[in-house]
Design a protein around this motif. Structure first.
Motif, PDB file in Angstrom:
ATOM      1  N   ASP A  84       1.232  -4.428   5.524  1.00 32.59           N
ATOM      2  CA  ASP A  84       2.664  -4.669   5.417  1.00 32.59           C
ATOM      3  C   ASP A  84       2.829  -6.104   4.959  1.00 32.59           C
ATOM      4  N   LEU A  85       3.500  -6.300   3.831  1.00 31.92           N
ATOM      5  CA  LEU A  85       3.677  -7.639   3.277  1.00 31.92           C
ATOM      6  C   LEU A  85       5.147  -8.013   3.228  1.00 31.92           C
ATOM      7  N   TRP A  86       5.410  -9.293   3.413  1.00 32.84           N
ATOM      8  CA  TRP A  86       6.766  -9.839   3.415  1.00 32.84           C
ATOM      9  C   TRP A  86       6.819 -10.969   2.405  1.00 32.84           C
ATOM     10  N   ALA A  87       7.994 -11.111   1.776  1.00 34.64           N
ATOM     11  CA  ALA A  87       8.157 -12.165   0.785  1.00 34.64           C
ATOM     12  C   ALA A  87       9.434 -12.947   1.040  1.00 34.64           C
ATOM     13  N   PHE A 106       4.595 -11.694  -7.806  1.00 35.75           N
ATOM     14  CA  PHE A 106       3.599 -12.733  -7.512  1.00 35.75           C
ATOM     15  C   PHE A 106       2.374 -12.507  -8.391  1.00 35.75           C
ATOM     16  N   PRO A 107       2.473 -12.806  -9.686  1.00 35.33           N
ATOM     17  CA  PRO A 107       1.370 -12.488 -10.612  1.00 35.33           C
ATOM     18  C   PRO A 107       0.050 -13.185 -10.279  1.00 35.33           C
ATOM     19  N   GLU A 108       0.092 -14.296  -9.561  1.00 37.96           N
ATOM     20  CA  GLU A 108      -1.140 -15.016  -9.226  1.00 37.96           C
ATOM     21  C   GLU A 108      -1.806 -14.485  -7.960  1.00 37.96           C
ATOM     22  N   ALA A 109      -1.167 -13.540  -7.275  1.00 39.46           N
ATOM     23  CA  ALA A 109      -1.707 -13.021  -6.017  1.00 39.46           C
ATOM     24  C   ALA A 109      -3.022 -12.287  -6.271  1.00 39.46           C
ATOM     25  N   PRO A 110      -3.975 -12.469  -5.381  1.00 37.96           N
ATOM     26  CA  PRO A 110      -5.236 -11.723  -5.517  1.00 37.96           C
ATOM     27  C   PRO A 110      -5.004 -10.245  -5.197  1.00 37.96           C
ATOM     28  N   GLU A 111      -6.004  -9.433  -5.406  1.00 39.68           N
ATOM     29  CA  GLU A 111      -5.914  -8.014  -5.044  1.00 39.68           C
ATOM     30  C   GLU A 111      -5.716  -7.930  -3.538  1.00 39.68           C
ATOM     31  N   ILE A 112      -4.706  -7.171  -3.124  1.00 43.17           N
ATOM     32  CA  ILE A 112      -4.349  -7.096  -1.710  1.00 43.17           C
ATOM     33  C   ILE A 112      -4.466  -5.656  -1.225  1.00 43.17           C
ATOM     34  N   ASP A 113      -4.979  -5.500  -0.029  1.00 44.54           N
ATOM     35  CA  ASP A 113      -5.123  -4.185   0.596  1.00 44.54           C
ATOM     36  C   ASP A 113      -3.767  -3.479   0.611  1.00 44.54           C
ATOM     37  N   PRO A 114      -3.656  -2.325  -0.023  1.00 48.43           N
ATOM     38  CA  PRO A 114      -2.372  -1.624  -0.104  1.00 48.43           C
ATOM     39  C   PRO A 114      -1.854  -1.106   1.235  1.00 48.43           C
ATOM     40  N   THR A 122       3.336 -13.025   2.378  1.00 51.94           N
ATOM     41  CA  THR A 122       2.531 -13.086   3.598  1.00 51.94           C
ATOM     42  C   THR A 122       2.508 -11.732   4.293  1.00 51.94           C
ATOM     43  N   ASP A 123       1.536 -11.561   5.187  1.00 47.00           N
ATOM     44  CA  ASP A 123       1.496 -10.345   6.006  1.00 47.00           C
ATOM     45  C   ASP A 123       2.115 -10.605   7.382  1.00 47.00           C
ATOM     46  N   ASN A 124       2.715 -11.779   7.549  1.00 42.06           N
ATOM     47  CA  ASN A 124       3.325 -12.157   8.812  1.00 42.06           C
ATOM     48  C   ASN A 124       4.802 -12.458   8.579  1.00 42.06           C
ATOM     49  N   ARG A 125       5.675 -11.560   8.997  1.00 38.74           N
ATOM     50  CA  ARG A 125       7.114 -11.703   8.738  1.00 38.74           C
ATOM     51  C   ARG A 125       7.657 -13.027   9.272  1.00 38.74           C
ATOM     52  N   SER A 126       7.182 -13.453  10.436  1.00 40.75           N
ATOM     53  CA  SER A 126       7.656 -14.709  11.029  1.00 40.75           C
ATOM     54  C   SER A 126       7.396 -15.898  10.115  1.00 40.75           C
ATOM     55  N   SER A 127       6.319 -15.838   9.357  1.00 39.79           N
ATOM     56  CA  SER A 127       5.988 -16.937   8.449  1.00 39.79           C
ATOM     57  C   SER A 127       7.079 -17.155   7.404  1.00 39.79           C
ATOM     58  N   THR A 128       7.744 -16.080   6.997  1.00 38.76           N
ATOM     59  CA  THR A 128       8.804 -16.233   6.001  1.00 38.76           C
ATOM     60  C   THR A 128       9.965 -17.038   6.578  1.00 38.76           C
ATOM     61  N   PHE A 129      10.272 -16.821   7.857  1.00 40.34           N
ATOM     62  CA  PHE A 129      11.354 -17.573   8.503  1.00 40.34           C
ATOM     63  C   PHE A 129      10.965 -19.041   8.694  1.00 40.34           C
ATOM     64  N   TYR A 152      15.945 -15.334   0.564  1.00 33.65           N
ATOM     65  CA  TYR A 152      15.968 -13.902   0.847  1.00 33.65           C
ATOM     66  C   TYR A 152      14.596 -13.434   1.296  1.00 33.65           C
ATOM     67  N   ILE A 153      14.578 -12.717   2.400  1.00 33.87           N
ATOM     68  CA  ILE A 153      13.337 -12.184   2.958  1.00 33.87           C
ATOM     69  C   ILE A 153      13.365 -10.674   2.814  1.00 33.87           C
ATOM     70  N   ARG A 154      12.284 -10.122   2.281  1.00 30.08           N
ATOM     71  CA  ARG A 154      12.222  -8.660   2.185  1.00 30.08           C
ATOM     72  C   ARG A 154      10.788  -8.181   2.287  1.00 30.08           C
ATOM     73  N   LYS A 155      10.679  -6.956   2.744  1.00 24.96           N
ATOM     74  CA  LYS A 155       9.373  -6.306   2.808  1.00 24.96           C
ATOM     75  C   LYS A 155       8.997  -5.933   1.381  1.00 24.96           C
ATOM     76  N   MET A 156       7.744  -6.167   1.040  1.00 23.73           N
ATOM     77  CA  MET A 156       7.289  -5.897  -0.321  1.00 23.73           C
ATOM     78  C   MET A 156       6.564  -4.558  -0.397  1.00 23.73           C
ATOM     79  N   ARG A 157       6.836  -3.852  -1.466  1.00 22.19           N
ATOM     80  CA  ARG A 157       6.049  -2.661  -1.774  1.00 22.19           C
ATOM     81  C   ARG A 157       4.835  -3.134  -2.564  1.00 22.19           C
ATOM     82  N   HIS A 158       3.709  -2.503  -2.300  1.00 21.44           N
ATOM     83  CA  HIS A 158       2.464  -2.918  -2.933  1.00 21.44           C
ATOM     84  C   HIS A 158       2.584  -2.958  -4.458  1.00 21.44           C
ATOM     85  N   GLU A 159       3.280  -1.992  -5.043  1.00 23.20           N
ATOM     86  CA  GLU A 159       3.395  -1.931  -6.506  1.00 23.20           C
ATOM     87  C   GLU A 159       4.263  -3.046  -7.095  1.00 23.20           C
ATOM     88  N   ASP A 160       5.027  -3.757  -6.260  1.00 18.91           N
ATOM     89  CA  ASP A 160       5.876  -4.849  -6.747  1.00 18.91           C
ATOM     90  C   ASP A 160       5.203  -6.222  -6.659  1.00 18.91           C
TER      91      ASP A 160
END
Length: 85
Positions: A49-52, A38-46, A64-71, A25-33
């Protein structure tokens, strides 16, 4: 001739494993989620646009910040990608 519909019920365990190893499943992530999923993720610029990519059971696979990378990652893991909105 009338056909009778048959319905089989899935157990909770079967339902929990539905699509496992087959669907991603691919979805756009909200910064607060991000920290919850992803508890190990570093602090990310709010403002980014992030995709998971998640496994069918909700297991986080890629952030990732690149939607194509998820595919690409889904294809690499032999998963059929499905977008969630």
């Amino acid at each position: 001739m009338q056909m009778k519909a048959t319905h089989s019920k899935l157990t909770l365990t079967e339902f929990a494993h539905l699509g496992e190893g087959e669907v991603g499943y691919i979805r756009k992530m909200r910064h607060e989620d991000i920290s919850r999923c992803f508890p190990e993720a570093p602090e990310i610029d709010p403002t980014l646009d992030l995709w998971a990519l998640f496994g069918a059971d909700g297991t986080p696979i890629l952030l990732t910040d690149n939607r194509s990378s998820t595919f690409f990652k889904a294809a690499e893991d032999e998963l059929t990608p499905v977008s969630l909105h």
